[in-house]
Enzyme design. Structure first.
Site, PDB file in Angstrom:
ATOM      1  N   ASP A 213       3.974   2.414 -31.577  1.00 37.61           N
ATOM      2  CA  ASP A 213       4.023   1.050 -31.055  1.00 37.61           C
ATOM      3  C   ASP A 213       5.138   0.980 -30.026  1.00 37.61           C
ATOM      4  O   ASP A 213       6.286   1.322 -30.335  1.00 37.61           O
ATOM      5  CB  ASP A 213       4.295   0.048 -32.178  1.00 37.61           C
ATOM      6  CG  ASP A 213       3.301   0.176 -33.328  1.00 37.61           C
ATOM      7  OD1 ASP A 213       2.128   0.484 -33.052  1.00 37.61           O
ATOM      8  OD2 ASP A 213       3.693  -0.029 -34.489  1.00 37.61           O
TER       9      ASP A 213
ATOM     10  N   ASP B 254      -5.435  -7.669 -40.421  1.00 38.53           N
ATOM     11  CA  ASP B 254      -3.998  -7.649 -40.690  1.00 38.53           C
ATOM     12  C   ASP B 254      -3.727  -8.600 -41.850  1.00 38.53           C
ATOM     13  O   ASP B 254      -4.161  -9.760 -41.818  1.00 38.53           O
ATOM     14  CB  ASP B 254      -3.202  -8.100 -39.470  1.00 38.53           C
ATOM     15  CG  ASP B 254      -3.283  -7.101 -38.317  1.00 38.53           C
ATOM     16  OD1 ASP B 254      -3.858  -6.020 -38.514  1.00 38.53           O
ATOM     17  OD2 ASP B 254      -2.782  -7.414 -37.227  1.00 38.53           O
TER      18      ASP B 254
END
Length: 241
Positions: A129, A8
């Site tokens: 998500d 990330d």
């Protein structure tokens, strides 16, 4: 089953978040390049990369860096974060990225998903998500009124072949993936399901393999040392779907 070690990117650095909270960003590697090289050395085939700044700002922010890290790694790479139009999709795919992940766009601009799948087929992945089963968007900052199973079925209907599912409450916690939600998802759609969030130890990899998921994303567990990537990959090879 494939193991997808994750990088990330925030402010050009490899970081991890706790439950998607940007204020918890912690640098986990000296550089994204070093992290990617370590994944390749461990035998990974795929790598999962996210532009966290892009996800929050709804545009490509770290795209040049991500494309370069991907190229130098020699790995197959999927990328998410800030991909909101066809130009962004084309940017990554034209630079050797193997799959792009549409997340917020799947909630707010289904036509983009339809157009992208029509043009690029299985190179388009949808990221779902969820928190308490309800989908979040815009870097997990926006709530929606859509249940994750409902959205997955919509995506299946428009031709999406692969879904990355993240239970936000598990992400970065090292408390294990949400097996109940993943099981329901696997049994509700025909798409390949990639599990994200909560993977901590080898037992989690075994549990996910038993669910017949296509892949498992591992981030914090690798960086913190609770999961040996090489061992996880060996286990996963016996559970290819």
């Amino acid at each position: 089953m494939y193991i997808l070690p994750a990088i990330d990117i925030k402010d050009g650095k490899a970081v991890r978040l706790f439950k998607g909270d940007y204020s918890t960003a912690e640098q986990v590697a000296s550089s994204p390049y070093d992290a990617a090289n370590s994944f390749a050395e461990a035998g990974a085939k795929w790598m999962h990369m996210v532009d966290l700044d892009g996800a929050k700002d709804a545009k490509l922010v770290n795209a040049d860096l991500i494309a370069d890290v991907a190229r130098q790694s020699g790995l197959l790479v999927e990328v998410g974060g800030g991909i909101r139009d066809m130009n962004a999709v084309d940017y990554y795919l034209s630079r050797g990225i193997n799959r792009v992940i549409l997340g917020s766009a799947a909630v707010k601009n289904q036509q983009l998903v339809i157009d992208a799948v029509k043009q690029f087929g299985d190179k388009i992945v949808v990221g779902i998500d969820a928190k308490d089963g309800m989908v979040r968007a815009e870097g997990w900052l926006d709530n929606s009124e859509i249940n994750y199973i409902e959205l997955a079925k919509r995506m299946e209907d428009v031709g999406v072949q692969t879904i990355v599912f993240t239970d936000i409450d598990q992400d970065g916690t090292l408390t294990g993936p949400n097996l109940a939600q993943l099981s329901e998802l696997v049994n509700s759609v025909s798409c390949n399901i990639i599990a994200s969030g909560g993977v901590a130890v080898l037992k989690d990899i075994i549990n996910l393999a038993d669910l017949n998921v296509y892949g498992a994303i591992c981030g914090k567990s690798i960086y913190s040392g609770t999961l040996d990537l090489k061992q996880a990959i060996e286990i996963s090879k016996n559970a290819q779907v």
